[in-house]
Design a protein around this motif. Structure first.
Motif, PDB file in Angstrom:
ATOM      1  N   LEU A  93      39.986 -11.226  -6.702  1.00  0.00           N
ATOM      2  CA  LEU A  93      39.346 -12.256  -5.890  1.00  0.00           C
ATOM      3  C   LEU A  93      37.832 -12.274  -6.133  1.00  0.00           C
ATOM      4  N   LEU A  94      37.225 -11.099  -6.266  1.00  0.00           N
ATOM      5  CA  LEU A  94      35.787 -11.042  -6.577  1.00  0.00           C
ATOM      6  C   LEU A  94      35.495 -11.754  -7.894  1.00  0.00           C
ATOM      7  N   GLN A  95      36.311 -11.511  -8.897  1.00  0.00           N
ATOM      8  CA  GLN A  95      36.111 -12.150 -10.200  1.00  0.00           C
ATOM      9  C   GLN A  95      36.328 -13.656 -10.114  1.00  0.00           C
ATOM     10  N   GLU A  96      37.314 -14.079  -9.322  1.00  0.00           N
ATOM     11  CA  GLU A  96      37.581 -15.516  -9.141  1.00  0.00           C
ATOM     12  C   GLU A  96      36.405 -16.197  -8.436  1.00  0.00           C
ATOM     13  N   VAL A  97      35.881 -15.551  -7.393  1.00  0.00           N
ATOM     14  CA  VAL A  97      34.734 -16.099  -6.663  1.00  0.00           C
ATOM     15  C   VAL A  97      33.512 -16.173  -7.577  1.00  0.00           C
ATOM     16  N   PHE A  98      33.316 -15.146  -8.387  1.00  0.00           N
ATOM     17  CA  PHE A  98      32.188 -15.151  -9.314  1.00  0.00           C
ATOM     18  C   PHE A  98      32.281 -16.335 -10.283  1.00  0.00           C
ATOM     19  N   LYS A  99      33.473 -16.590 -10.808  1.00  0.00           N
ATOM     20  CA  LYS A  99      33.667 -17.733 -11.703  1.00  0.00           C
ATOM     21  C   LYS A  99      33.349 -19.052 -10.994  1.00  0.00           C
ATOM     22  N   LYS A 100      33.720 -19.144  -9.721  1.00  0.00           N
ATOM     23  CA  LYS A 100      33.414 -20.357  -8.958  1.00  0.00           C
ATOM     24  C   LYS A 100      31.910 -20.504  -8.739  1.00  0.00           C
ATOM     25  N   ILE A 101      31.233 -19.388  -8.536  1.00  0.00           N
ATOM     26  CA  ILE A 101      29.769 -19.433  -8.379  1.00  0.00           C
ATOM     27  C   ILE A 101      29.127 -19.937  -9.670  1.00  0.00           C
ATOM     28  N   LEU A 102      29.642 -19.490 -10.802  1.00  0.00           N
ATOM     29  CA  LEU A 102      29.130 -19.977 -12.090  1.00  0.00           C
ATOM     30  C   LEU A 102      29.286 -21.492 -12.187  1.00  0.00           C
ATOM     31  N   LEU A 103      30.422 -22.005 -11.736  1.00  0.00           N
ATOM     32  CA  LEU A 103      30.654 -23.456 -11.764  1.00  0.00           C
ATOM     33  C   LEU A 103      29.729 -24.186 -10.795  1.00  0.00           C
ATOM     34  N   ILE A 104      29.606 -23.653  -9.584  1.00  0.00           N
ATOM     35  CA  ILE A 104      28.768 -24.285  -8.554  1.00  0.00           C
ATOM     36  C   ILE A 104      27.309 -24.355  -8.998  1.00  0.00           C
ATOM     37  N   THR A 105      26.819 -23.262  -9.596  1.00  0.00           N
ATOM     38  CA  THR A 105      25.407 -23.202  -9.998  1.00  0.00           C
ATOM     39  C   THR A 105      25.168 -23.798 -11.380  1.00  0.00           C
ATOM     40  N   LYS A 106      26.261 -24.081 -12.099  1.00  0.00           N
ATOM     41  CA  LYS A 106      26.171 -24.499 -13.505  1.00  0.00           C
ATOM     42  C   LYS A 106      25.373 -23.459 -14.286  1.00  0.00           C
ATOM     43  N   GLY A 107      25.606 -22.201 -13.924  1.00  0.00           N
ATOM     44  CA  GLY A 107      24.863 -21.106 -14.516  1.00  0.00           C
ATOM     45  C   GLY A 107      25.677 -20.315 -15.514  1.00  0.00           C
ATOM     46  N   SER A 108      24.994 -19.378 -16.154  1.00  0.00           N
ATOM     47  CA  SER A 108      25.663 -18.457 -17.073  1.00  0.00           C
ATOM     48  C   SER A 108      25.264 -17.035 -16.686  1.00  0.00           C
ATOM     49  N   GLU A 109      26.225 -16.133 -16.817  1.00  0.00           N
ATOM     50  CA  GLU A 109      25.967 -14.747 -16.457  1.00  0.00           C
ATOM     51  C   GLU A 109      24.917 -14.151 -17.378  1.00  0.00           C
TER      52      GLU A 109
END
Length: 193
Positions: free
Chosen positions: A119-135
């Protein structure tokens, strides 16, 4: 993203850095709050300009969890508590002003707290989408003298304090000393009145 298990495996703390092209702050914060409410994952975003490495975020989250577990929390919200511990401040307004994301923020630090790694990894992926960011965990590093001085000044770390731990004028030694002091300032928050 760095994920560590804490409290006998009951919690997982994940920290990461993101690079973005910018965002609309109220929309971002609304989406993040909605994501947190939907998933039950505690999450907090930071402007990375005062973050002294992933360890700074990790130990701040750990201290916030401990504060809640021992009834020593300042706020009633774990994500706000993470913000307070990261900033070493008891005043939410000061913490938000200096560590919260704003219209100029491009580089973001993230804390996620939960009990399910998937779930942490799934939420992190969603944050990347929301921010249009890259790790990019490098945004959490102290990679310039300007960032070093900005952090040192915010946490009011004197030259004498730095030289006491630093042991030399070598840049990496001074960075390590600064990181230790930031973590220490965060840890001592519970003792401030």
């Amino acid at each position: 993203m760095i994920i560590k298990s804490v409290k006998n495996g009951n919690y997982l703390i994940a920290v990461s850095g993101l690079e973005t092209e910018g965002f609309e702050v109220s929309s971002l914060l609304g989406s993040i709050n909605e994501l947190s409410n939907e998933t039950g994952i505690t999450l907090q975003l930071f402007d990375s300009s005062l973050i002294a490495t992933w360890e700074h975020l990790f130990f701040s989250a750990l201290n916030a969890l401990k504060a809640f577990n021992y009834g020593k929390n300042i706020s009633n919200n774990l994500s706000v508590e993470c913000l307070l511990y990261t900033s070493g401040q008891r005043q939410i307004s000061i913490a938000v002003k200096n560590f919260g994301v704003n219209a100029e923020t491009k580089d973001i630090g993230i804390i996620l707290i939960g009990d399910d790694i998937n779930l942490l990894q799934e939420v992190f992926k969603k944050i990347l989408l929301i921010t249009k960011g890259s790790e990019n965990d490098a945004v959490l590093s102290i990679n310039s003298k300007d960032k070093f001085e900005k952090i040192r000044n915010f946490f009011q770390i004197t030259e004498i304090e730095l030289k006491t731990i630093c042991g030399s004028d070598e840049w990496t030694s001074c960075i390590e000393a600064l990181i230790k002091y930031c973590i220490e300032r965060s840890s001592l928050l519970v003792l401030q009145k």
